[in-house]
Design an enzyme around this catalytic site. Structure first.
Site, mmCIF file in Angstrom:
data_model
loop_
_atom_site.group_PDB
_atom_site.id
_atom_site.type_symbol
_atom_site.label_atom_id
_atom_site.label_comp_id
_atom_site.label_asym_id
_atom_site.label_seq_id
_atom_site.Cartn_x
_atom_site.Cartn_y
_atom_site.Cartn_z
ATOM 1 N N THR A 6 15.080 -39.478 24.685
ATOM 2 C CA THR A 6 14.038 -40.413 24.316
ATOM 3 C C THR A 6 13.686 -41.343 25.463
ATOM 4 O O THR A 6 12.535 -41.595 25.731
ATOM 5 C CB THR A 6 14.515 -41.244 23.117
ATOM 6 O OG1 THR A 6 14.881 -40.367 22.078
ATOM 7 C CG2 THR A 6 13.422 -42.157 22.630
ATOM 8 N N ASP A 172 19.069 -41.907 26.750
ATOM 9 C CA ASP A 172 18.481 -41.132 25.659
ATOM 10 C C ASP A 172 18.765 -41.875 24.367
ATOM 11 O O ASP A 172 19.707 -41.572 23.656
ATOM 12 C CB ASP A 172 19.087 -39.733 25.643
ATOM 13 C CG ASP A 172 18.694 -38.946 24.406
ATOM 14 O OD1 ASP A 172 17.782 -39.384 23.685
ATOM 15 O OD2 ASP A 172 19.300 -37.890 24.157
ATOM 16 N N ILE A 173 17.956 -42.872 24.067
ATOM 17 C CA ILE A 173 18.216 -43.757 22.940
ATOM 18 C C ILE A 173 17.301 -43.365 21.786
ATOM 19 O O ILE A 173 16.104 -43.636 21.808
ATOM 20 C CB ILE A 173 18.006 -45.229 23.333
ATOM 21 C CG1 ILE A 173 18.809 -45.546 24.592
ATOM 22 C CG2 ILE A 173 18.382 -46.143 22.175
ATOM 23 C CD1 ILE A 173 20.291 -45.194 24.495
ATOM 24 N N GLU A 174 17.878 -42.724 20.785
ATOM 25 C CA GLU A 174 17.102 -42.192 19.666
ATOM 26 C C GLU A 174 17.307 -42.970 18.375
ATOM 27 O O GLU A 174 16.928 -42.519 17.306
ATOM 28 C CB GLU A 174 17.437 -40.712 19.475
ATOM 29 C CG GLU A 174 17.177 -39.889 20.729
ATOM 30 C CD GLU A 174 17.361 -38.403 20.531
ATOM 31 O OE1 GLU A 174 17.319 -37.950 19.370
ATOM 32 O OE2 GLU A 174 17.548 -37.696 21.532
ATOM 33 N N GLY A 175 17.907 -44.142 18.486
ATOM 34 C CA GLY A 175 18.116 -44.991 17.321
ATOM 35 C C GLY A 175 18.889 -46.233 17.709
ATOM 36 O O GLY A 175 19.401 -46.343 18.824
#
Length: 466
Positions: A6, A172-175
Site C-alpha cells: 500500500t 506496506d500499510i494496509e490498515g
C-alpha cells in the site's frame, strides 16, 4: 501474499555508506520488483540480478528490489518478525534468542551482489494481515531506530541479513491508521537521506494519505490494480486517476520532485484484478511518461510472477527505456480553454490550470482533482490554450439554439419532452430510464433512488437535450 504494498518508503543511504548505484530516482524508466514472497514459485534474488533466467546475462531490467515482508512490528521480545515465505521465516529458519526474528543471513551474498550490479535493495514493512501500527510518535521513533539497527546501520550485532546493509525501507500499510508514521519517516530520514512511498490508487490513501502531505518522499508507487481506478479502466477518464497523483506531486507534496510510479501485477495470477498484457501495459506507461512530468516508472508484484510471465519486467523496461531515461517535454494545451458556466458533455476536453481535462459526463463544474470532480486530468500541458469564440444565442417560437466555437460543446434543444415523466423523490430508476428535471431530459446511468439529476453524488443520470 499476492498484493502490492500500500505504501512504500525507501530511504537511500548511499551517500553515507560510500556506495555507488546505477539507480537514479529522477529517471523516467525505473522498474521496481517486489521479491521474497514468491507468490508463483521460488526465484533467488541473485538470479534476478544476474539475469540467469534470461538469454541476456546483463539485461538490467530491475532497478529496485523491495524484500517483503517484516509483517509484525512488535513480536516476542519486542522485536519485529521477518517472514519471507518459503525463502526465510521464523517457522523454517533459526531465530535470534528471545525473539521470533528469523536469521536470514544466508541471503547476504545475494543482496550484496544485487547492490554491486547497481540495484537498490529495501526492506518492506507490513503486508496484508500484518500486525503493524503505532500508538504514539515516540513509539514510532523508537521503532525507526530498531529498523535502522537491524537492516540499515552497520554497528548492530543482531543482523537478519548478516553483513548485508540494505538501502531503505518500504512501508506496506494496509490498515491501522496513520498514527506515528510521519514521525517514523522523519526519524529514518534523520539517519539517512531521501525517501519514497507507494499507495493504493484511490486518492487520498485511507491509511497514509495525510502522511505524504506532511513529510517529503522521493517516489510514490501507486497500486493501479484491485481498484476501480486501476489499469483495466485506463480508458475511463474519471476512473484512471494518474493525473490526480501528478497534481498532488506538483502542487501539494513537500517534495516538488517526487516521482509517481504505476504499480501493476506482473501476471494474470498476481492479483485479483487489474492485469493487462504487456503490449497494453507498455502503451499505458509510455503515454503516462509523455503526459506527466512526475512519472518515474513501473512497480511490479512480484518477482516470481514476472519470471513466469515471459520476463514481463524486461519487456516494460525496454519499452520505457526506448522513450528516454531523462527529459520531459510538456504537451501543448491543445484543447480549448475552459469557459466558466459552459455546459460540457462526456468526452469533451478543455485546458485549465496547466492540464488537459476530459469530462466524465454532463457538467458545468470547474475542472479539479477533488474526489467529487466531474473531470479527469488526462495530461499536463503548457502554452496558451485555444480561446473559444464568443457564444451567441438566438430564439424563435419554441426553439432555442446555443452556438459556440467548434472546440466547445454545442447544444440544440427541441423545446419539448412530451411523454416523459418528471423525476420524483422516492422512485427507483434503473439504467436507461428517462425523466425530465430542471428543463432537461435525463437518462439514468445505473440503479438510483433519491439522487436528483445533476446532484453532487454519483452523477447517476446524464442529460442530453432540453
Amino acid at each position: 501474499m499476492a498484493m502490492l504494498p500500500t505504501f512504500t518508503i525507501f530511504v537511500s543511504i548511499c551517500l553515507y555508506l560510500g556506495k555507488v548505484f546505477a539507480y537514479d530516482n529522477p529517471y523516467y524508466d525505473n522498474v521496481a520488483v517486489y521479491w521474497g514472497q514468491n507468490s508463483y514459485g521460488m526465484l533467488s534474488a541473485r538470479a534476478l540480478c544476474e539475469g540467469t533466467h534470461s538469454r541476456n546475462p546483463k539485461d538490467d531490467a530491475i532497478d529496485a528490489l523491495p524484500v517483503a515482508f517484516v509483517d509484525t512490528f512488535f513480536g516476542i521480545g519486542g522485536m519485529p518478525v521477518l517472514n519471507l515465505a518459503n525463502t526465510c521465516s521464523p517457522t523454517d529458519n533459526a531465530t535470534f534468542p528471545g525473539t521470533d526474528l528469523a536469521d536470514c543471513s544466508a541471503l547476504a551474498a545475494d543482496i550484496e551482489y544485487c547492490q554491486s550490479q547497481g540495484k537498490i535493495v529495501t526492506i518492506s514493512l507490513g503486508g496484508a494481515g500484518g500486525s503493524v501500527g503505532f500508538t504514539s510518535d515516540a513509539e514510532a521513533q523508537t521503532f525507526a531506530q530498531t529498523i535502522w539497527n537491524l537492516f540499515l546501520g552497520v554497528s548492530n550485532t543482531t543482523r537478519p541479513f548478516g553483513s548485508a546493509v540494505l538501502d531503505g525501507v518500504d512501508l506496506d500499510i494496509e490498515g491501522g491508521g496513520s498514527t506515528g508514521y510521519a514521525a517514523f519517516v522523519t526519524e529514518i530520514r534523520s539517519l539517512a537521506s531521501g525517501a519514497s512511498t507507494t499507495s493504493q490508487c484511490p486518492f487520498p490513501d485511507a491509511n497514509l494519505g495525510s502522511v505524504i502531505d506532511q513529510v517529503g518522499f522521493d517516489a510514490i508507487y501507486v497500486q493501479f490494480y484491485n481498484n476501480q481506478c486501476g489499469l483495466k479502466n485506463y480508458n475511463i477518464a474519471l476512473d484512471w486517476n494518474f493525473g490526480v497523483w501528478d497534481i498532488w506531486a506538483r502542487q501539494t507534496s513537500p517534495n516538488a520532485n517526487v516521482k509517481i510510479y504505476i504499480g501493476a501485477p506482473a501476471s494474470s495470477t498476481a492479483a485479483g484484478s487489474g492485469y493487462v498484457p504487456i503490449g497494453n501495459m507498455s502503451n499505458i506507461a509510455i503515454q503516462m511518461r509523455k503526459s506527466f512530468p512526475s512519472f518515474g516508472g513501473v512497480m511490479l508484484w512480484d518477482a516470481s510472477q514476472e519470471y513466469a510471465n515471459d520476463r514481463y519486467d524486461l519487456a516494460i523496461k525496454q519499452a520505457l527505456s526506448a522513450t528516454g531515461s531523462t527529459g520531459f517535454t510538456y504537451p501543448a494545451c491543445s484543447a480549448a480553454a475552459y469557459v466558466s458556466g459552459q455546459a460540457y458533455t462526456a468526452g469533451d476536453t478543455v485546458s485549465y490550470g496547466g492540464y488537459i481535462w476530459e469530462a466524465a459526463y454532463w457538467t458545468n463544474a470547474v475542472p479539479s482533482s477533488g474526489g467529487s470532480s466531474d473531470w479527469g486530468a488526462i495530461s499536463a500541458c503548457a502554452g496558451s490554450p485555444t480561446q473559444p469564440a464568443p457564444t451567441t444565442t438566438s430564439s424563435s417560437a419554441g426553439t432555442t439554439t446555443v452556438t459556440s466555437s467548434s472546440a466547445s460543446p454545442t447544444t440544440t434543444a427541441t423545446g419539448t419532452c412530451s411523454g416523459v415523466a418528471t423525476w420524483q423523490t422516492g422512485v427507483v430508476y434503473t439504467a436507461g430510464d428517462e425523466v425530465t428535471y430542471g428543463g432537461y431530459l435525463w437518462t439514468a446511468n445505473w440503479w438510483t433512488e433519491n439522487d436528483a439529476p445533476g446532484g453532487t453524488q454519483l452523477r447517476s443520470m446524464r442529460p442530453f437535450r432540453f
